[in-house]
Scaffold this motif. Structure first.
Motif: not given
Length: 621
Positions: A183-199
């Motif tokens: 769900f996180i991979v699908d809904c977060a932009p490609a350029h914010q995956q590092e930021a999303a996984n940090a969150m």
């Protein structure tokens, strides 16, 4: 962003069903629209997207910190208990890839992942409450048939039922975890995956802290209305937290309509074909993801014992002086001493979580945003409204000054693994609760990186590929979402279609990554059981250091895994390095090296700006 329009008659068809070349019908949603999922998201969006993983972590923390003492209180020995905990890695190895495969082919309008998130949550709550009340449920049912609750037969039935409950719980939790990560991979932009996984790692830290604080506090004194024992109340808190966070994520985050990807494959994944499909998927894993899986395989042999046996390890150190002073304690006194020792061990896990959270909050600002690239849009390369604009006259932000040159995510991950190995080696010699708590706290740094680095690298790779594929569809609407040509429209790029068919989606790849995490836990479980069988002493006997031996041997495996990190490519690796790795002629890329270097510099600057905007804006996108 300008919407791509095509006025060909065949693409202006709006009939709800169109014929496929094979004669079947599929749902036609019209020409593919511009993908706005790659716009830069705000802080609130990232929080709501990842908050569900915090509720899941509370459920995990209850099982990790109190599961072992609970099973021991039912009468299981350490060696048998170690074999029971094979439930987690066994179900993780089988369930998560299968759930990922099923969710990849799901075509429910409100999303691929949400049905599995909600269904898995319901099953987890039922499993938690059943496990917490196993003694009462089994004892009450057998009591109706005249069985004595204190008899050995009833106790054995309770233990067997609790073990079955552990397996069902792990099956349900792994379903939720697989769907949340995808769900996180699908809904977060490609350029914010590092930021999303940090969150996600930060929220996981919050979940750990909540779970371990609850485990340390004497809950029956304050929350008596949720249950009679500590474990019963903990399971109730975990159930409420999981249900609340899952509802927040599923209600406020809109998942992309999976019907835009075309109809599901004709061959539905079955249990029998599952293994063959996964084997093929493993063989075609991208090199970067394959390296991450190699690191995880060896590292988790050492991580697993620390997760499950820390509370028992600290508790035994705490109880040892009391056992030496009074070796003939009654069963009631021994049970009270074990309960106090478990709470002390849970406090050490709380310290570990606090250190992990602090690491997750502050460390990302010192690391260059290596795997956060510029947004991928349908308009192709370049700066669009989805990307922060670079201004040469703009003053550097505070984040620019915090970033340490050369301190990449890969190097931080490597250092954390070395630290973990050193910590586990020291557990063999430590004999005080304070020193042992410090060691467990230091391991929180490694845990923080483990929750961030591998997921960020893999998610960035998957999301960038999927976003590029969707952008190509928008630019070339003559290619239908079902990977075949439209009726009456010639497909000029058959090679692209073949490549697309050979690519696995996020659910399958994340499931394989979880196999690399779960499979070594089976090795760790069996090895722990053998060591406990050799070195453990009877319950209540001082001088039992078998858990420390397990920790140290696991540390050797973590040390070995650190060497695989060096093989992982940073995202800004030069074209020559990447082509050399693939066996190509490096001289062919010398011409574009300078241009590529400029592009990487601008991309990293844009990623830093994106990170600053993500934590500066509070508006929802």
């Amino acid at each position: 962003m300008h919407r791509h329009e095509d006025h060909s008659s065949s693409l202006d068809e709006r009939a709800p069903l169109l014929a496929r070349p094979d004669g079947d019908a599929y749902l036609d949603l019209g020409p593919p629209e511009a993908d706005d999922s790659q716009t830069t998201k705000s802080l609130w969006y990232l929080i709501l997207l990842t908050i569900s993983i915090g509720g899941l972590q509370i459920a995990w923390s209850v099982e990790l910190s109190n599961g072992s003492p609970y099973l021991l209180s039912l009468g299981l020995s350490k060696s048998v208990m170690a074999l029971v905990w094979i439930a987690g890695p066994l179900t993780g190895t089988l369930v998560q890839p299968y759930v990922g495969m099923l969710s990849d082919t799901c075509r429910i309008p409100w999303g691929k992942r949400k049905p599995f998130m909600l269904g898995g949550t319901a099953a987890t709550i039922v499993s938690l409450m059943f496990l917490a009340w196993t003694r009462e449920i089994v004892g009450g049912i057998l009591g109706l048939f005249g069985a004595d609750p204190a008899s050995s037969g009833v106790k054995t039935a309770i233990m067997v039922t609790a073990v079955v409950g552990i397996y069902v719980l792990d099956f349900a939790i792994n379903t939720v975890q697989a769907s949340i990560r995808a769900f996180i991979v699908d809904c977060a932009p490609a350029h914010q995956q590092e930021a999303a996984n940090a969150m996600a790692s930060r929220i996981t830290g919050f979940g750990n802290i909540v779970g371990y604080i609850a485990g340390y506090v004497n809950l029956p004194r304050h929350l008596w209305f949720l249950g009679r024992t500590q474990f019963e109340i903990l399971c109730a808190i975990a159930s409420i937290s999981l249900a609340t966070t899952i509802l927040l994520s599923t209600l406020f985050i809109k998942e992309r309509d999976p019907r835009l990807d075309g109809p599901p494959p004709k061959d539905k994944p079955s249990v029998f074909s599952f293994f063959f499909t996964i084997f093929d998927s493993i063989k075609r894993l991208p090199p970067q993801i394959k390296r991450v899986c190699q690191v995880q395989f060896f590292a988790w042999i050492g991580f697993f014992p620390l997760l499950f046996y820390t509370s028992s390890y600290i508790g035994e150190i705490y109880m040892e002086p009391y056992l030496r002073a009074n070796p003939h304690m009654s069963d009631k006194e021994l049970e009270e001493l074990h309960e106090r020792g478990t709470r002390v061990g849970t406090f050490a896990l709380l310290i570990n979580s606090v250190v992990s959270l602090l690491t997750n909050v502050f460390l990302p600002f010192f690391i260059a945003p290596t795997y956060d690239s510029h947004p991928i849009t349908a308009e192709g390369p370049g700066e669009t409204d989805a990307a922060p604009k670079l201004d040469d006259k703009a003053r550097p932000s505070v984040l620019d000054y915090l970033r340490i040159p050369g301190f990449t995510l890969k190097r931080a991950w490597f250092g954390s693994l070395i630290l973990f190995a050193g910590v586990t080696f020291c557990t063999v010699w430590v004999r005080t609760v304070e020193a042992a708590t410090v060691l467990i706290g230091l391991a929180g740094i490694t845990w923080a990186m483990t929750l961030w680095a591998p997921w960020a690298i893999i998610s960035a790779e998957i999301s960038r590929r999927d976003a590029t594929k969707r952008a190509q569809r928008v630019r070339s609407p003559s290619i239908r979402p079902d990977d075949g040509a439209s009726p009456g429209v010639h497909n000029e790029n058959p090679v692209d279609v073949v490549d697309e068919e050979e690519q696995d989606e996020a659910g399958v790849i994340l499931g394989i990554h979880n196999m690399a995490i779960a499979a070594p836990q089976i090795i760790a479980t069996i090895g722990s059981s053998i060591i406990f069988k050799i070195w453990q002493k009877p319950r209540g006997t001082p001088g039992d250091h078998s858990i420390a031996v397990v920790f140290a041997l696991g540390g050797l495996c973590v040390l070995f895994s650190s060497f695989f990190v060096a093989k992982i490519q940073d995202e800004d690796a030069s074209p020559a390095a990447r082509d050399e790795e693939q066996g190509q002629d490096t001289n062919a890329v010398d011409v574009v090296s300078a241009r590529a270097e400029l592009k990487r510099t601008k991309s990293q600057a844009r990623a830093t700006l994106t990170r600053a905007k993500s934590f500066g804006g509070m508006e929802m996108h």
